[in-house]
Motif scaffolding. Structure first.
Motif, short mmCIF file in Angstrom:
data_model
loop_
_atom_site.label_atom_id
_atom_site.label_comp_id
_atom_site.label_asym_id
_atom_site.label_seq_id
_atom_site.Cartn_x
_atom_site.Cartn_y
_atom_site.Cartn_z
N GLU A 66 15.98 53.21 40.08
CA GLU A 66 15.14 53.86 39.43
C GLU A 66 16.17 55.17 38.70
OE1 GLU A 66 12.20 55.36 41.89
OE2 GLU A 66 10.93 53.54 41.38
N ALA A 67 17.12 55.66 39.56
CA ALA A 67 17.96 56.49 38.90
C ALA A 67 18.79 56.10 37.85
CB ALA A 67 18.73 57.19 40.05
N ALA A 68 19.61 54.88 38.18
CA ALA A 68 20.39 54.13 37.10
C ALA A 68 19.54 53.82 35.67
CB ALA A 68 21.05 53.05 37.65
N ALA A 69 18.44 53.61 35.93
CA ALA A 69 17.51 52.95 34.64
C ALA A 69 17.27 54.33 34.02
CB ALA A 69 16.22 52.37 35.43
N ARG A 70 16.99 55.48 34.85
CA ARG A 70 16.69 56.78 34.12
C ARG A 70 17.97 57.19 33.22
NH1 ARG A 70 11.35 57.13 34.07
NH2 ARG A 70 10.36 56.60 36.15
N ARG A 71 19.08 57.30 33.95
CA ARG A 71 20.38 57.52 33.33
C ARG A 71 20.54 56.81 32.09
NH1 ARG A 71 22.31 57.88 38.55
NH2 ARG A 71 23.35 55.82 38.21
N ALA A 72 20.44 55.28 32.33
CA ALA A 72 20.83 54.35 31.17
C ALA A 72 19.64 54.63 29.90
CB ALA A 72 20.39 52.95 31.57
N ILE A 73 18.40 55.05 30.23
CA ILE A 73 17.42 55.35 29.22
C ILE A 73 17.88 56.56 28.57
CG2 ILE A 73 15.18 55.91 28.72
CD1 ILE A 73 14.18 54.01 31.00
N ALA A 74 18.31 57.59 29.22
CA ALA A 74 18.55 59.10 28.68
C ALA A 74 19.80 58.93 27.60
CB ALA A 74 18.91 60.08 29.69
N VAL A 75 20.79 58.10 28.19
CA VAL A 75 22.01 58.02 27.42
C VAL A 75 21.71 57.34 26.19
CG1 VAL A 75 24.17 56.79 27.27
CG2 VAL A 75 23.61 58.23 29.39
N THR A 76 21.17 56.18 26.12
CA THR A 76 20.87 55.06 25.08
C THR A 76 19.90 56.09 24.04
OG1 THR A 76 20.70 53.16 26.37
CG2 THR A 76 19.87 52.95 24.48
N LEU A 77 19.24 56.63 24.68
CA LEU A 77 18.18 57.26 23.35
C LEU A 77 18.86 58.50 22.72
CD1 LEU A 77 14.58 57.45 25.50
CD2 LEU A 77 15.27 55.83 23.30
N ALA A 78 19.56 59.17 23.56
CA ALA A 78 20.40 60.30 23.13
C ALA A 78 21.26 59.74 22.11
CB ALA A 78 21.07 61.18 24.21
N ASP A 79 21.78 58.67 22.22
CA ASP A 79 22.84 58.27 21.24
C ASP A 79 22.25 57.88 19.97
OD1 ASP A 79 25.01 57.96 23.06
OD2 ASP A 79 24.72 55.76 23.45
N TYR A 80 20.69 57.79 19.79
CA TYR A 80 20.04 57.39 18.64
C TYR A 80 19.39 58.71 18.38
CZ TYR A 80 20.94 52.41 18.82
OH TYR A 80 21.56 51.27 18.81
N GLY A 81 19.54 59.83 18.94
CA GLY A 81 19.10 61.17 18.44
C GLY A 81 17.63 61.31 18.93
N LEU A 82 17.01 60.71 19.81
CA LEU A 82 15.89 60.73 20.46
C LEU A 82 15.71 61.64 21.83
CD1 LEU A 82 14.49 57.23 19.53
CD2 LEU A 82 14.06 59.49 18.49
N ASP A 83 14.88 62.24 21.96
CA ASP A 83 14.80 63.11 23.40
C ASP A 83 14.18 62.23 24.50
OD1 ASP A 83 14.77 64.82 25.37
OD2 ASP A 83 12.86 65.98 24.49
N ALA A 84 14.73 62.02 25.38
CA ALA A 84 14.33 61.07 26.74
C ALA A 84 13.16 61.55 27.32
CB ALA A 84 15.57 60.56 27.62
N GLY A 85 13.09 62.82 27.19
CA GLY A 85 12.05 63.78 27.93
C GLY A 85 10.44 63.25 27.31
N ASN A 86 10.62 62.52 25.87
CA ASN A 86 9.49 62.37 25.26
C ASN A 86 9.17 60.95 25.59
OD1 ASN A 86 9.25 64.95 24.01
ND2 ASN A 86 10.52 64.34 22.18
N ALA A 87 9.74 60.17 26.32
CA ALA A 87 9.80 58.55 26.52
C ALA A 87 8.73 58.65 27.65
CB ALA A 87 10.99 57.83 26.56
#
Length: 148
Positions: A66-87
């Motif tokens: 779960e921790a690795a998945a959350r990190r992967a989501i945060a990094v990927t969305l940040a790369d595209y300029g999206l806030d992972a907190g809104n996902a």
């Protein structure tokens, strides 16, 4: 003899061209910007879901997954300029929802976020959506050699 000169069209073609050009060009440019924003968010959400499911099934424990998945989501969305907190992220498992890392089990990651529309003022009203909802689902199978 005196000729009456009625209105002529001299010089009005350029004004008509500029006016019609602006009336067509401005919405077209906005449409291209909006579609680019939506497509970028689609790539971001699809890539984040795919990468999150991949790192989850490779983890040694559910907590690490779960921790690795959350990190992967945060990094990927940040790369595209999206806030992972809104996902909104949902991780589900089959066949045993209590143990996500069961050998040959399946982990499904679902991500939903909103792609913001460019140059869209928030003052127009709260009942008008300020973006387009984008979601993606990715499923990966846990290795049959997991945990060995």
């Amino acid at each position: 003899m005196r000729r009456l000169r009625l209105s002529t069209d001299e010089g009005s073609a350029s004004i008509e061209f500029i006016t019609v050009g602006l009336l067509i060009l401005v919405p077209t440019v906005y449409l291209v910007l909006a579609l680019s924003s939506i497509e970028s968010a689609s790539f971001a959400v699809e890539g984040a879901a795919r990468q999150a499911s991949r790192v989850f099934v490779q983890a040694d424990s559910v907590g690490e997954g779960e921790a690795a998945a959350r990190r992967a989501i945060a990094v990927t969305l940040a790369d595209y300029g999206l806030d992972a907190g809104n996902a909104q992220v949902t991780i589900s498992c089959r066949p045993d929802p209590a143990d996500c890392l069961t050998r040959r089990g399946f982990v499904t990651v679902t991500i939903t976020t909103v792609a913001p529309l460019p140059i869209f003022p928030a003052v127009l009203g709260t009942d008008i959506p300020l973006g387009v909802t984008i979601d993606s689902v990715s499923t990966e199978q846990v290795s049959r050699f997991a945990g060995s």
